[in-house]
Structure formats: C-alpha cells, structure tokens
Design an enzyme around this catalytic site. Structure first.
Site, PDB file in Angstrom:
ATOM      1  CB  SER A 181     -37.316  64.144  16.819  1.00 49.80           C
ATOM      2  OG  SER A 181     -37.817  64.136  15.521  1.00 49.80           O
ATOM      3  CG  ASP A 205     -38.972  67.162  13.029  1.00 50.70           C
ATOM      4  OD1 ASP A 205     -38.331  67.745  12.125  1.00 50.70           O
ATOM      5  OD2 ASP A 205     -38.637  66.056  13.480  1.00 50.70           O
ATOM      6  CG  ASP A 214     -35.675  64.353  11.178  1.00 54.84           C
ATOM      7  OD1 ASP A 214     -36.639  64.982  11.647  1.00 54.84           O
ATOM      8  OD2 ASP A 214     -35.321  63.227  11.598  1.00 54.84           O
TER       9      ASP A 214
HETATM   10 MG    MG Z   1     -37.123  64.792  13.659  1.00 55.87          MG
END
Ligand code: MG
Length: 455
Positions: free
Chosen positions: A94, A237, A241
């Site tokens: 992430s 990112d 998301d």
């Molecule tokens: Mg993320």
C-alpha cells in the site's frame, strides 16, 4: 489478531517478510477458502514478482488454480474477484516505503476479509494446518489479460460520466509510480478529462516520490496543477485504493476535508456513516447537520468495513464511510477503498464550483498531535489509566473503543497507545486553535504526571 493486525501482513522484504512466509499465508488462506480458483495481483514493487510467485505456489499447493492478473490496483483485483466469484490475494504494501511489501486478502465478494475470517486463516497459519493437496490435485496457474481494462470499464459504468465529461475538467494525476499509473490516467481520459501526469510510469524504485500520499511527498503534483492550470490534482498510494487531492490553486486539500465534502454530498437523515476513533470534527459536524449517525471503530479500514457489513445486515443504510487518509468507502458501489472511484466522485462535485470552494466549508479546523513516550508495560498501563481517569471526569461523551476519546460537541480529544511505537498518542481537534491546544494540554498534564511518577 497477531499476524494480520490493522494493516494486514506487511514488512521489510527478506527481513520481516519472506517469500516462505507469504507462501504459508497463501496456503492457509487457500485452505480456509477451499476455493478451486483464486485471483492474484500485485502492485509495482520490485519484490512483487518474487512474492507473487510465492503466493501462487502456496495457493497451488492446497489445490487452487491461480488467475494471475499482474500489476493492478487493489480495487481492480477486487472488481475481478467480485465478477468472477473467486477470492483473491493482493501482493502490496500500500503506502509503505519501497523496501516493504505485504499481502491483502479479498473474499469472493470482492471485499477485504472481515476480522473473523482473518482470524480463522491466522489459526491455520499458526498451527501449520494448511491442507496440502496430493500431487495430481495441485493447482495450475494462468495469466489473465485485460484485468485493468475490465476495471476501467466497470468504473466508467459506475460514475456520473456525462456530468464529469460535460464539465471539461483538466486533471493532474500523480500515481506515485504505483499500480494506479496503469489505470488512472487512462480512466480519466476515458471520462472526458484533459489529463496531465507526473510520476506516472510504474517503477518499484519509486524515484519521484514515496508511495504515501501525504503533503510532504506531493510537491510535484502541486507544481503540475499550477503549471498546467489544472482544475484538480489527484494522488494515489502504491496500490491506488486511496486518493488525495489538490485544489485549482495547487493547494493541498486535507483528506479530512475531502471526506467531509464527499460525505456531505452523500448523507441524508437516517443514514449511518462509519469512521475510525480518530475521526475529524469535520465529519462529526457533517453527520450532525445531515441528521445521520456517526459510528466509530478502532483505527484501520478492516474494522470499518466489518462494521459496515454488520450495519447493512441489520438493515442500515451506509452511503459513505472511511478515514481522513484518502481511504473513502462508498458501500453502495462496493465495500472497499478505491482511489479512482473516489476521485471520480470528487470530480462530480467540481462540475459547477472550483475545488477550493467545494472544500472551503470543511477548512480551518485546528489539530494538535502529541506523543507521550514510555519505557515498559507497567508505565504504559499507568498512562492509559491516567487518560481514563481524565476522560471519566471530563464534561463530554466518552468512547473507549481504542484508548479514550472524549467528544465535547465543538471539539474532541483522544489518548490511545500507538500500535507501532512505545508512545501514547494524544490528538485534539477544534474549530479554534486555542481550544484544541487547551484540550490537548488538559489531557497531557495527567499523562505527564503519571510518566514522571513512573520514571
Ligand atoms: Mg493502499
């Protein structure tokens, strides 16, 4: 949850997170799922191919065939999982720095697994209970082409395409060399926007900026907005998301302000919205004005998504939820975070007003953040106890989901132990800076007394 925690399984690759571990987690997930087929995706990290191979081996070893989608945003993998009805493994860290990687687990409904499902996988993992298949029942894998295109098509069908295209917006995009580099520029072009990009080639070294979309990493995007006269800037990112925005003047917009603006547009009387226990006063005020309930969970999107499902199961309506870090959830679309979808929803607010005006009502709140360090467990307990005593005596509504939060109507304060460092974090937020300072000082005083007594 010892292994999955608030951000799944993440760590520095080969130090904390090894291919062998990823293989065992994938085999444990495959065992609990018992699925014939599992989808697999990854973000742009250098260690992605190696760890995706490990995950594919783990899944095949318990008898699952593997659909390999290659580099995709997490929400694209979720979209594939939902439309194919198969669970999925995403190799991503992430927003973490380049040396990190990790895995996210997605159910056959396209939604990240709820806490009880993760706990079941965790016990298989810790007990070594992976159900290995016989040699002739092990899984096969195949490459799936077109996962990113399918995702863009699904997005285009889900957003207000005509209104956005009609607004003739110029959009500056910084995918930060992550998975969104392969989807967001094309998606916003297809949406009728004039697209300008920076840091838009996939690169696991992340040469232009770190994957975390925080203001200090996004000066390139602010400059691109100004240089191109864009109406808005969008940053993602590493797994796209999340979405963070800049206004038409090239000014960074707080994620809390964006969440409040999106929530204000979506919430009505009788609705419920869900956020974490460090939720901004901005969302508290929006929920109040909209006649909606605000429910708080421990910090972390998994907890928020689990709570949304419980509310929906009980007949509640949750049009919007999420946190002020750019991770917004629109449950009627899907119970997930989707940076491109969130950005399209934000563009829908820009069809008749500039971004700076859209977020102006949610601006100007003052935040204070302080840390109180401790050395040992006994001291930590004494600090939390001191925070609890202070909260019980305070003239406000106390929430004890994660530390102590006290809401005063116009302001709030929270004292909670950090999950990653030996400190108690103190947050305060108010419309007036003096009020936030005063509240932070009020809760810090007994904590510092307790720390002095302990030291
Ligand atoms: Mg993320």
């Amino acid at each position: 949850m010892q292994v999955f925690g608030s951000s799944g399984t993440r760590g520095r690759v080969t130090e904390e997170l090894t291919p062998a571990f990823v293989l065992r987690v994938a085999a444990a997930a495959g065992t609990v799922w018992g699925a014939d087929r599992v989808a697999l995706g990854r973000d742009t990290r250098l260690t992605g191919p190696m760890l995706a191979d490990a995950a594919a081996s783990g899944l095949a070893s318990v008898g699952a065939d593997v659909d390999r989608l290659g580099v995709v945003p997490t929400p694209a993998l979720q979209s594939y999982a939902a439309s194919e009805g198969v669970p999925a493994v995403m190799v991503t860290a992430s927003h973490n720095p380049p040396e990190y990687n990790g895995i996210k687990l997605v159910g056959a409904d396209g939604i990240e697994l709820p806490v009880e499902r993760l706990e079941a996988i965790e016990s298989v993992l810790l007990d070594g209970g992976q159900a290995l298949a016989t040699w002739d029942e092990t899984g096969r894998d195949r490459s799936v082409e077109g996962g990113r295109r399918r995702y863009r098509e699904e997005l285009l069908a889900a957003v207000d395409r005509e209104a956005i295209a009609g607004a003739g917006l110029t959009v500056a995009i910084d995918p930060g060399h992550g998975a969104g580099a392969l989807t967001s520029p094309a998606f916003f072009r297809e949406l009728g926007c004039d697209v300008r990009t920076v840091n838009a080639h996939p690169d696991g070294h992340f040469p232009g900026r770190d994957p975390e979309p925080v203001e200090s990493n996004l000066s390139d995007l602010g400059e691109l907005v100004t240089a191109t006269g864009a109406d808005v800037g969008i940053a993602h990112d590493g797994d796209a998301d999340r979405a963070i925005f800049f206004d038409e003047r090239g000014e960074y917009i707080e994620g809390d302000a964006t969440l409040a603006a999106l929530a204000d547009a979506a919430l009505g009387p009788g609705d419920t919205t869900v956020s974490a226990v460090n939720v901004s006063q901005r969302l508290v005020d929006v929920a109040e004005r909209s006649g909606a309930e605000l429910e708080l969970t421990p910090i972390g999107s998994t907890r928020i998504m689990t709570r949304i499902r419980e509310l929906q199961a009980a007949g509640g309506t949750v049009p919007v939820a999420g946190e002020g870090n750019g991770g917004v959830i629109f449950p009627p679309y899907r119970i997930n975070r989707d940076g491109a979808y969130t950005a399209a929803r934000f563009l829908s607010l820009l069809t008749d007003r500039p971004a700076s005006e859209v977020v102006a009502p949610y601006d100007g709140y003052a935040n204070v953040r302080e840390n109180v360090p401790y050395d040992e467990e006994a001291e930590r307990a004494a600090l939390i106890e001191a925070a609890g005593e202070w909260a019980r005596d305070a003239e406000g509504e106390v929430t004890t989901i994660d530390g102590y939060r006290v809401d005063f109507g116009d302001a709030w304060v929270l004292a909670r132990p950090s999950g990653t460092e030996p400190v108690i974090r103190v947050y305060a937020e108010a419309r007036e800076p003096a009020r936030a300072e005063e509240l932070a000082a009020a809760v810090l005083a007994p904590l510092e007394d307790a720390a002095a007594a302990g030291g």
